[in-house]
Design an enzyme around this catalytic site. Structure first.
Site, mmCIF file in Angstrom:
data_model
loop_
_atom_site.group_PDB
_atom_site.id
_atom_site.type_symbol
_atom_site.label_atom_id
_atom_site.label_comp_id
_atom_site.label_asym_id
_atom_site.label_seq_id
_atom_site.Cartn_x
_atom_site.Cartn_y
_atom_site.Cartn_z
ATOM 1 N N GLU A 1 34.870 -15.967 -2.826
ATOM 2 C CA GLU A 1 35.321 -17.340 -2.604
ATOM 3 C C GLU A 1 36.757 -17.372 -2.086
ATOM 4 O O GLU A 1 37.076 -18.114 -1.143
ATOM 5 C CB GLU A 1 35.234 -18.139 -3.911
ATOM 6 C CG GLU A 1 33.839 -18.205 -4.498
ATOM 7 C CD GLU A 1 33.569 -17.111 -5.530
ATOM 8 O OE1 GLU A 1 32.940 -17.416 -6.559
ATOM 9 O OE2 GLU A 1 33.987 -15.949 -5.287
ATOM 10 N N CYS B 1 33.425 -16.950 -11.034
ATOM 11 C CA CYS B 1 33.872 -16.431 -12.329
ATOM 12 C C CYS B 1 34.895 -17.365 -12.956
ATOM 13 O O CYS B 1 35.524 -18.178 -12.280
ATOM 14 C CB CYS B 1 34.451 -15.028 -12.166
ATOM 15 S SG CYS B 1 36.012 -14.966 -11.247
ATOM 16 N N ALA C 1 9.851 31.270 -11.532
ATOM 17 C CA ALA C 1 9.748 31.931 -12.834
ATOM 18 C C ALA C 1 11.048 32.625 -13.228
ATOM 19 O O ALA C 1 11.372 32.734 -14.415
ATOM 20 C CB ALA C 1 8.598 32.931 -12.830
ATOM 21 N N LEU D 1 17.923 17.386 -19.563
ATOM 22 C CA LEU D 1 18.559 16.072 -19.604
ATOM 23 C C LEU D 1 17.609 14.991 -19.091
ATOM 24 O O LEU D 1 17.537 13.898 -19.676
ATOM 25 C CB LEU D 1 19.848 16.081 -18.778
ATOM 26 C CG LEU D 1 20.673 14.789 -18.803
ATOM 27 C CD1 LEU D 1 21.029 14.390 -20.218
ATOM 28 C CD2 LEU D 1 21.938 14.953 -17.962
ATOM 29 N N ALA E 1 15.279 14.185 -21.882
ATOM 30 C CA ALA E 1 15.931 13.453 -22.965
ATOM 31 C C ALA E 1 16.150 11.989 -22.598
ATOM 32 O O ALA E 1 15.906 11.084 -23.405
ATOM 33 C CB ALA E 1 17.259 14.120 -23.316
#
Length: 349
Positions: free
Chosen positions: A60, A82, A170, A278, A281
């Site tokens: 603005e 805001c 592997a 991670l 998790a």
């Protein structure tokens, strides 16, 4: 509150222009992408602006700086102005002081401290119209809005795997599963994130730099903040110590607490690039909002070994508990595919 239904279509074109302007702003930095246009009595656009990033003028104010006098104009802005003092002053007050007589916005500001601009404007005698093209603006700001509304960053989990779901051979080697185009897209996604999460296991095994770089190896404008998850110490010679944004060493596996702390630092967009441990998790804890899955047209196999799968054990013992995803997009990058997917909501399932 003014009923936006009374003005259906009247401000759509202006709001779409504001939406286009908003998309020019950065997605990182903690602040939303916001665009604004100023209209005269004839409905013509006389000025426009957008938010260029944290610490700069809001949309603005940026628009009003381009006219000698904003008195009597209508401001069409994608997000409710805001109503708080942060790095800049409240936009609601700036609009009042400028003499703007009408403010049209799409969606309300979800911030606890920044909300309330509409009521402040109404109290000051400004006509306020809300809800114009709300769905379209909601789509642009979905990640940021979700993060702010719930008080936790938006989390994207990334991995690159073969078609049979392997992220390493592997012997543990994992480099160059995906091709050049896919790897460059990862750098672009890093640059569109506030923080990048990595586990200590990945730091110790791969010594990643976690920088965001361009095709020529140059640093991109924005660098995500690396956040190391785990209790082991980062080696003194680790590449992360040379990261241009620095890094955070959590010395913790408490994902909920870590994400809360990141939110307190206004880090809204988090990219998880820390290996299967991670990724598993984060997924198992229900923190994954989105998956960026790079699939290479290759097979590694692996027998009964599960330690090189993209995702480990999620505690699912029956197909009835399967975690279903909604595919948002599929993109071909060279020989590879990038699949963007999100967890299905209860309604979608």
């Amino acid at each position: 509150m003014t009923d936006s239904g009374q003005h259906a279509g009247r401000y759509d074109a202006a709001m779409r222009r504001a939406l286009d302007l908003a998309a020019r702003g950065p997605v990182t930095g903690g602040n939303p992408q916001v665009g604004c246009v100023l209209l005269n009595d004839a409905g013509d656009i006389v000025a426009e602006g957008w938010h260029h990033g944290a610490g700069t003028d809001h949309a603005e104010v940026d628009a009003m700086s381009k006219v000698a006098d904003a008195a009597g104009l209508t401001a069409v802005v994608t997000l409710e102005p805001c109503n708080h003092h942060g790095r800049t002053g409240p936009c609601s007050e700036a609009l009042l002081e400028a003499g703007v007589t009408r403010v049209v916005y799409a969606i309300s500001d979800p911030g606890h401290r920044s909300a309330g601009g509409a009521e402040h404007l109404r109290a000051g005698g400004v006509e306020v119209i809300s809800g114009v093209l709300a769905d379209e603006v909601e789509a642009l700001l979905h990640r940021w809005l979700t993060a702010v509304r719930r008080g936790r960053p938006w989390v994207t989990v990334k991995w690159a795997s073969t078609l049979d779901g392997r992220v390493a051979a592997a012997d543990g080697s994992s480099k160059w599963i995906s091709g050049t185009a896919a790897r460059q897209r990862v750098h672009e996604q890093r640059a569109q994130s506030d923080a990048i999460l990595v586990g200590t296991g990945t730091v110790l095994a791969d010594d990643p730099s976690l920088t965001a770089r361009g095709d020529a190896g140059e640093y991109l404008t924005h660098q995500p903040l690396p956040v190391v998850i785990g209790e082991r110490e980062v080696p003194a010679d680790a590449a992360l110590l040379r990261h241009p944004a620095g890094f955070v060493e959590t010395r913790s596996r408490d994902l909920a607490a870590i994400l809360t702390e990141l939110d307190a630092r206004h880090l809204r967009l988090v990219y998880v690039e820390g290996g299967p441990t991670l990724a598993t998790a984060v997924t198992a804890a229900g923190f994954a909002d989105e998956y960026a899955i790079y699939l290479a047209p290759a097979l590694l196999g692996g027998g009964d070994r599960g330690d090189h799968l993209a995702i480990g054990d999620l505690g699912i013992t029956t197909v009835g508990d399967i975690r279903r995803l909604r595919i948002d997009s599929v993109e071909q990058l060279g020989d590879d595919l990038l699949i963007l997917a999100r967890p299905r909501t209860e309604e979608e399932s």
